[in-house]
Scaffold this motif. Structure first.
Motif, PDB file in Angstrom:
ATOM      1  N   ILE A  27       0.887  -1.157   0.000  1.00 23.18           N
ATOM      2  CA  ILE A  27       0.000   0.000   0.000  1.00 23.18           C
ATOM      3  C   ILE A  27       0.924   1.206   0.000  1.00 23.18           C
ATOM      4  N   SER A  28       0.695   2.106  -0.936  1.00 26.22           N
ATOM      5  CA  SER A  28       1.491   3.318  -1.023  1.00 26.22           C
ATOM      6  C   SER A  28       0.745   4.432  -0.305  1.00 26.22           C
ATOM      7  N   VAL A  29       1.465   5.200   0.530  1.00 27.29           N
ATOM      8  CA  VAL A  29       0.854   6.291   1.289  1.00 27.29           C
ATOM      9  C   VAL A  29       1.513   7.599   0.867  1.00 27.29           C
ATOM     10  N   VAL A  30       0.674   8.539   0.434  1.00 27.35           N
ATOM     11  CA  VAL A  30       1.147   9.848  -0.011  1.00 27.35           C
ATOM     12  C   VAL A  30       0.708  10.890   1.012  1.00 27.35           C
ATOM     13  N   ASN A  31       1.625  11.739   1.418  1.00 27.65           N
ATOM     14  CA  ASN A  31       1.348  12.813   2.377  1.00 27.65           C
ATOM     15  C   ASN A  31       0.818  12.314   3.717  1.00 27.65           C
ATOM     16  N   GLY A  32       1.015  11.057   4.020  1.00 31.11           N
ATOM     17  CA  GLY A  32       0.599  10.516   5.305  1.00 31.11           C
ATOM     18  C   GLY A  32      -0.884  10.209   5.418  1.00 31.11           C
ATOM     19  N   ASN A  33      -1.698  10.605   4.411  1.00 28.77           N
ATOM     20  CA  ASN A  33      -3.131  10.378   4.547  1.00 28.77           C
ATOM     21  C   ASN A  33      -3.832   9.883   3.286  1.00 28.77           C
ATOM     22  N   ILE A  34      -3.115   9.723   2.202  1.00 30.52           N
ATOM     23  CA  ILE A  34      -3.709   9.207   0.963  1.00 30.52           C
ATOM     24  C   ILE A  34      -3.133   7.816   0.735  1.00 30.52           C
ATOM     25  N   HIS A  35      -4.006   6.818   0.775  1.00 28.39           N
ATOM     26  CA  HIS A  35      -3.578   5.431   0.647  1.00 28.39           C
ATOM     27  C   HIS A  35      -3.961   4.917  -0.741  1.00 28.39           C
ATOM     28  N   ILE A  36      -2.977   4.420  -1.466  1.00 24.25           N
ATOM     29  CA  ILE A  36      -3.193   3.921  -2.828  1.00 24.25           C
ATOM     30  C   ILE A  36      -3.171   2.400  -2.787  1.00 24.25           C
ATOM     31  N   LEU A  37      -4.300   1.810  -3.198  1.00 25.29           N
ATOM     32  CA  LEU A  37      -4.437   0.356  -3.220  1.00 25.29           C
ATOM     33  C   LEU A  37      -4.735  -0.091  -4.648  1.00 25.29           C
ATOM     34  N   PRO A  38      -4.445  -1.355  -4.974  1.00 24.59           N
ATOM     35  CA  PRO A  38      -4.724  -1.847  -6.324  1.00 24.59           C
ATOM     36  C   PRO A  38      -6.224  -1.969  -6.558  1.00 24.59           C
ATOM     37  N   GLY A  39      -6.622  -1.905  -7.821  1.00 22.23           N
ATOM     38  CA  GLY A  39      -8.028  -1.998  -8.177  1.00 22.23           C
ATOM     39  C   GLY A  39      -8.542  -3.413  -8.340  1.00 22.23           C
ATOM     40  N   ILE A  40      -7.706  -4.397  -8.150  1.00 16.04           N
ATOM     41  CA  ILE A  40      -8.129  -5.794  -8.264  1.00 16.04           C
ATOM     42  C   ILE A  40      -8.888  -6.140  -6.976  1.00 16.04           C
ATOM     43  N   PRO A  41     -10.174  -6.461  -7.069  1.00 13.96           N
ATOM     44  CA  PRO A  41     -10.999  -6.633  -5.869  1.00 13.96           C
ATOM     45  C   PRO A  41     -10.414  -7.543  -4.793  1.00 13.96           C
ATOM     46  N   ARG A  42      -9.890  -8.692  -5.178  1.00 17.71           N
ATOM     47  CA  ARG A  42      -9.346  -9.613  -4.179  1.00 17.71           C
ATOM     48  C   ARG A  42      -8.159  -8.993  -3.441  1.00 17.71           C
ATOM     49  N   LEU A  43      -7.246  -8.375  -4.188  1.00 17.65           N
ATOM     50  CA  LEU A  43      -6.083  -7.732  -3.575  1.00 17.65           C
ATOM     51  C   LEU A  43      -6.507  -6.538  -2.724  1.00 17.65           C
ATOM     52  N   PHE A  44      -7.424  -5.742  -3.250  1.00 14.81           N
ATOM     53  CA  PHE A  44      -7.910  -4.564  -2.535  1.00 14.81           C
ATOM     54  C   PHE A  44      -8.473  -4.972  -1.170  1.00 14.81           C
ATOM     55  N   THR A  45      -9.338  -5.982  -1.173  1.00 14.65           N
ATOM     56  CA  THR A  45      -9.979  -6.447   0.062  1.00 14.65           C
ATOM     57  C   THR A  45      -8.949  -6.985   1.050  1.00 14.65           C
ATOM     58  N   GLN A  46      -8.036  -7.779   0.560  1.00 14.16           N
ATOM     59  CA  GLN A  46      -7.013  -8.372   1.427  1.00 14.16           C
ATOM     60  C   GLN A  46      -6.120  -7.278   2.033  1.00 14.16           C
ATOM     61  N   LEU A  47      -5.726  -6.306   1.224  1.00 13.25           N
ATOM     62  CA  LEU A  47      -4.881  -5.219   1.725  1.00 13.25           C
ATOM     63  C   LEU A  47      -5.651  -4.322   2.694  1.00 13.25           C
ATOM     64  N   LEU A  48      -6.905  -4.069   2.394  1.00 11.30           N
ATOM     65  CA  LEU A  48      -7.721  -3.234   3.278  1.00 11.30           C
ATOM     66  C   LEU A  48      -7.882  -3.898   4.639  1.00 11.30           C
ATOM     67  N   ASP A  49      -8.098  -5.213   4.636  1.00  5.94           N
ATOM     68  CA  ASP A  49      -8.186  -5.950   5.901  1.00  5.94           C
ATOM     69  C   ASP A  49      -6.878  -5.831   6.686  1.00  5.94           C
ATOM     70  N   GLY A  50      -5.752  -5.892   5.990  1.00  3.76           N
ATOM     71  CA  GLY A  50      -4.457  -5.757   6.651  1.00  3.76           C
ATOM     72  C   GLY A  50      -4.176  -4.346   7.136  1.00  3.76           C
ATOM     73  N   LEU A  51      -4.754  -3.366   6.485  1.00  7.90           N
ATOM     74  CA  LEU A  51      -4.551  -1.952   6.844  1.00  7.90           C
ATOM     75  C   LEU A  51      -5.408  -1.531   8.029  1.00  7.90           C
ATOM     76  N   LYS A  52      -6.512  -2.224   8.239  1.00 11.45           N
ATOM     77  CA  LYS A  52      -7.475  -1.853   9.276  1.00 11.45           C
ATOM     78  C   LYS A  52      -6.831  -1.630  10.658  1.00 11.45           C
ATOM     79  N   PRO A  53      -5.968  -2.537  11.137  1.00 11.59           N
ATOM     80  CA  PRO A  53      -5.366  -2.312  12.464  1.00 11.59           C
ATOM     81  C   PRO A  53      -4.512  -1.039  12.533  1.00 11.59           C
ATOM     82  N   LEU A  54      -4.006  -0.574  11.403  1.00 13.55           N
ATOM     83  CA  LEU A  54      -3.211   0.652  11.394  1.00 13.55           C
ATOM     84  C   LEU A  54      -4.094   1.894  11.355  1.00 13.55           C
ATOM     85  N   LEU A  55      -5.282   1.769  10.762  1.00 14.56           N
ATOM     86  CA  LEU A  55      -6.177   2.917  10.618  1.00 14.56           C
ATOM     87  C   LEU A  55      -7.063   3.160  11.836  1.00 14.56           C
TER      88      LEU A  55
END
Length: 154
Positions: A27-55
């Motif tokens: 996950i790429s983070v720009v300016n500390g608050n813009i998170h760039i995730l891939p548009g592939i649904p499976r990857l997006f969901t998996q990465l979002l689940d992994g990002l949740k504890p940080l957010l």
């Protein structure tokens, strides 16, 4: 190959997160608050689940309790309601209410939203907003579409 944006003035570990060891995609983070995730649904969901504890620790109100959303349907184009919504946003902002406007491509109606914590104050705005956007308050975006479809059938 994609080149991720990196700000040399910031620590790289705060700009690129590998939140799932089973994935090669960061996950790429720009300016500390813009998170760039891939548009592939499976990857997006998996990465979002992994990002949740940080957010979650960064959220003011993680469960969203006490936050209300009101939805209005309008036949007016965004450009037609922009002036009114700009004035409305300035009026309600001191009370912690945010105003949003969303086009609905391929539909004859657009959406306007209010989001805030003071439900009573927001309720007091309903008649004014319905008049200002020549619309109606709805529970779902589709609600006014359905009544419009029924009217067209008759």
């Amino acid at each position: 190959m994609v080149k991720l944006p990196i700000d040399e003035s910031r620590d790289e570990s705060s700009q690129v997160f590998f939140v799932d060891d089973s994935l090669w995609v960061p996950i790429s983070v720009v300016n500390g608050n813009i998170h760039i995730l891939p548009g592939i649904p499976r990857l997006f969901t998996q990465l979002l689940d992994g990002l949740k504890p940080l957010l979650i620790p960064r959220l003011e109100n993680p469960e969203g309790k006490g936050v209300y959303r009101m939805l209005f349907s309008t036949p007016m184009a965004e450009s037609e309601v922009a002036g009114y919504l700009t004035k409305l946003a300035a009026e309600v902002e001191p009370n912690g209410v945010k105003v949003g406007s969303y086009p609905r491509w391929g539909r004859s109606r657009n959406s306007v939203t209010l989001v805030g914590k003071d439900k009573e104050y927001m309720e007091s705005l309903v008649p004014q907003i319905e008049k200002g956007v020549d619309g109606v308050r709805v529970e779902r975006e589709e609600d006014a579409d359905e009544s419009e479809d029924e009217a067209n059938v008759k």
